[in-house]
Motif scaffolding. Sequence first.
Motif, PDB file in Angstrom:
ATOM      1  N   HIS A 153       4.161  29.463  10.946  1.00 44.19           N
ATOM      2  CA  HIS A 153       3.128  28.511  11.354  1.00 44.19           C
ATOM      3  C   HIS A 153       2.874  28.539  12.859  1.00 44.19           C
ATOM      4  O   HIS A 153       1.937  27.915  13.344  1.00 44.19           O
ATOM      5  CB  HIS A 153       3.479  27.092  10.899  1.00 44.19           C
ATOM      6  CG  HIS A 153       4.549  26.442  11.723  1.00 44.19           C
ATOM      7  ND1 HIS A 153       5.875  26.517  11.397  1.00 44.19           N
ATOM      8  CD2 HIS A 153       4.481  25.748  12.878  1.00 44.19           C
ATOM      9  CE1 HIS A 153       6.578  25.881  12.325  1.00 44.19           C
ATOM     10  NE2 HIS A 153       5.757  25.404  13.232  1.00 44.19           N
ATOM     11  N   GLU A 154       3.693  29.264  13.568  1.00 43.68           N
ATOM     12  CA  GLU A 154       3.478  29.386  15.016  1.00 43.68           C
ATOM     13  C   GLU A 154       2.656  30.629  15.376  1.00 43.68           C
ATOM     14  O   GLU A 154       2.595  31.025  16.537  1.00 43.68           O
ATOM     15  CB  GLU A 154       4.834  29.414  15.735  1.00 43.68           C
ATOM     16  CG  GLU A 154       5.598  28.110  15.538  1.00 43.68           C
ATOM     17  CD  GLU A 154       7.012  28.156  16.074  1.00 43.68           C
ATOM     18  OE1 GLU A 154       7.548  27.089  16.381  1.00 43.68           O
ATOM     19  OE2 GLU A 154       7.602  29.252  16.188  1.00 43.68           O
ATOM     20  N   LEU A 155       2.058  31.215  14.365  1.00 45.52           N
ATOM     21  CA  LEU A 155       1.241  32.406  14.602  1.00 45.52           C
ATOM     22  C   LEU A 155      -0.214  32.126  14.280  1.00 45.52           C
ATOM     23  O   LEU A 155      -0.525  31.242  13.484  1.00 45.52           O
ATOM     24  CB  LEU A 155       1.727  33.544  13.698  1.00 45.52           C
ATOM     25  CG  LEU A 155       3.145  34.047  13.937  1.00 45.52           C
ATOM     26  CD1 LEU A 155       3.507  35.065  12.873  1.00 45.52           C
ATOM     27  CD2 LEU A 155       3.262  34.663  15.320  1.00 45.52           C
ATOM     28  N   GLY A 158      -4.614  35.911  12.165  1.00 40.91           N
ATOM     29  CA  GLY A 158      -4.529  37.365  12.159  1.00 40.91           C
ATOM     30  C   GLY A 158      -3.116  37.876  12.411  1.00 40.91           C
ATOM     31  O   GLY A 158      -2.725  38.936  11.919  1.00 40.91           O
ATOM     32  N   ALA A 184      -8.837  38.622   8.561  1.00 39.47           N
ATOM     33  CA  ALA A 184      -8.690  37.684   9.684  1.00 39.47           C
ATOM     34  C   ALA A 184      -8.531  38.407  11.020  1.00 39.47           C
ATOM     35  O   ALA A 184      -8.148  37.802  12.002  1.00 39.47           O
ATOM     36  CB  ALA A 184      -7.499  36.751   9.451  1.00 39.47           C
TER      37      ALA A 184
ATOM     38  N   VAL B  22       3.505  29.548  25.487  1.00 37.31           N
ATOM     39  CA  VAL B  22       2.377  30.367  25.070  1.00 37.31           C
ATOM     40  C   VAL B  22       1.109  29.759  25.650  1.00 37.31           C
ATOM     41  O   VAL B  22       0.737  28.636  25.302  1.00 37.31           O
ATOM     42  CB  VAL B  22       2.268  30.412  23.525  1.00 37.31           C
ATOM     43  CG1 VAL B  22       1.094  31.282  23.102  1.00 37.31           C
ATOM     44  CG2 VAL B  22       3.561  30.892  22.895  1.00 37.31           C
TER      45      VAL B  22
END
Lengths: 325, 321
Positions: A153-155, A158, A184, B22
């Motif tokens: 979920h931290e990506l 795509g 995507a 990030v």
Amino acid sequence: MSSVLNAINLRKYFRITTGLLGGRKYVRAVDGVTLDLLEGEVLALVGESGSGKSTLGRILVGLQRPDEGEVLYRGINIYSSGNSVSKKLRHRIQAVFQNPDSSLNPRMQIYDILKEAVLTRNPSLSDREVIEEIIKLLRSVGLVEDHIFKYPHELSGGEKQRIAIARALAVAPEVLIADEVVSALDISVRAQVMNVLMDVKEKYKLSMVFITHDMGLVWSISDRVAVMYLGKLVELGPTEEIFKEPLHPYTKMLLVSSPAAASATASKDLRFRARGEPPSPINPPKGCKFITRCPIAGSECSITEPELMEISRDRMVSCLKVLKI
Amino acid sequence: MGEKVLEVISLRVYYDLPQGTVRAVDDVSLDVRRREVIGIAGESGSGKSTLALAITGLLRPPAKVVSGKVLFNGVDILRLSEDELRRIRGRKIGVIFQDPNTYLNPIYTSGFQVAEVFEAHRGIHAKKYLNEVVKLFRLVKIADPERRVYAYPHQLSGGMKQRVLISMAIAERPDLIVADEPTSALDVTIQSEIMDLLAEIREETNTSIVMITHDLALLFEVADRVAIMYAGKLVELGRASDLIKDPLHPYTKALLSILRYERKKKLTSIPGSIPSLINPPPGCRFHPRCPYAFSKCSKIEPKAVNIDGRLVACHLVGGSE
Ligand SMILES: Nc1ncnc2c1ncn2[C@@H]1O[C@H](COP(=O)(O)OP(=O)(O)OP(=O)(O)O)[C@@H](O)[C@H]1O
Ligand SMILES: Nc1ncnc2c1ncn2[C@@H]1O[C@H](COP(=O)(O)OP(=O)(O)OP(=O)(O)O)[C@@H](O)[C@H]1O
Ligand SMILES: [Mg+2]
Ligand SMILES: [Mg+2]
């Protein structure tokens, strides 16, 4: 050419709840599909949203037992042993699904997800070699090491998609079912990932079912195209021939309305612009299922349902109008 | 030109992770006028969805807004309470997410979830709205809408779930629709019908649309203005017709130069690797991959300059700072 997978007369109906309307109703998601996947080929599976592509894909990898019909992997019925496919077969046939969220374990870091896959192929690797292998995999799909200790979920969308691809490739399967795996990605990353996929395919003699809505990609990479409409195959044949001369009116519609395919296809007949209502898969129309949208349907089409017939070497189509000519 | 519905001002959204920060959206400014369609494209992982989440007030930890404002009709979305946001989302801002599964609840029927949009804003039991939902499903071309309203998300195909979200977003005819990859799971025939539908809604109610997509052909067809993102930065913003004719930023150039696919040939991609957003390259974030980079590019970050209404962040464009 020999085939790796044979799908024989597959049928999968889903029972559905219909609220107040009551009664026992079924969605005919896959309705009598017979199809071979040839050794080393890329078979593109295209068709309308909801036409049964993902369901067919799940049946082919052993994740969805069909109500009827069988799937043979090199002659072995993959559904013969009890309820699920044997572990050994499962590694030979890998799938990357449309929605990576449902296939990536949310509680595992990318490191653990890929480690599992890397060790499946090569259980004797040391920790260090595993890390190296994982970094190589990430790089090959255009990702930096930043992501190793992240959770799915931290990506981004795509990025998740690429992790799912990397995981499938790490196992080095013989058959890959790829369901909308690059949808995507931006066009540059998409190209990069497709190139990796095609390299791996050459190197390991992978056979692939490639489900996509991107007709440009179909043109670029596939050997054959299978077109689905409402649970059935309506056309099947070599990519170049289908783009040059699509036969089924739905195939024509797909190619006419696809800008990416426009340069490749000869079919510019504007009668085949998208139109009409999508039919109900629960109460499909009588006769030909495409009749509600077909610009060339005749009265015979509402009576007889056309069957998929071989009309020339390697080409099959189910359309009364085409068969008559 | 109409008044500004949305103004994003110097927005920075970072994700704090144990391994580093990030910098997903890093000093992005953008405005959207009434009836305008803004298209956003850019590299995978460049911060497009993070920007969409910020605009709709849906950022969750570890995301944090480091600076900036998101003004919607003059009110800063980033300062509103959850309750205030809920009143705006759905009614004033419709949202279509990249990944329907995250936003559809598996234990409720799809029809119920769409009806809840009405309920949330009108305070009446959701069931009463089922007829409205059937109409919406028909609009987004879901076959058999009378029955499909009773389907649970897992009983729907990828493209159908996407259309359920679209129906939710348009239900209340909002002032602004934020659509993140709204048609990526749809075949071209349905895709064009959905785009026609959005265009109609815009005609009817002067809705503004922010659309994120990787489909450049679609983007340039429907967008009035286009924004291009790269590694957390907005690198170029301008009228769609100008951008496609004459892209100014080297990343935009590279992206638009990727040709149609040729049969059985290697596909062309932009050389070099995607940058880390934890340790982004110094200076211009695109410089390691830029064919025109010179010494300044690796040292000084280019500021966006305005050239005839077009914003470009590149040392090659606009000369001195
Ligand atoms: N578990 C299920 N229960 C009930 N119906 C289902 C289930 N899974 C799929 N269906 C239905 O089966 C049909 C085929 O769905 P499938 O996901 O295979 O379509 P698809 O061709 O992959 O579509 P898309 O392009 O939108 O992904 C759809 O009508 C869908 O609603
Ligand atoms: N919850 C999160 N925690 C940590 N990092 C995140 C989180 N969500 C996104 N990121 C990171 O932030 C960056 C931007 O992600 P975002 O989802 O905004 O990209 P995107 O432009 O929408 O990409 P895509 O085109 O692949 O959907 C990525 O590097 C991603 O890994
Ligand atoms: Mg699908
Ligand atoms: Mg995104």
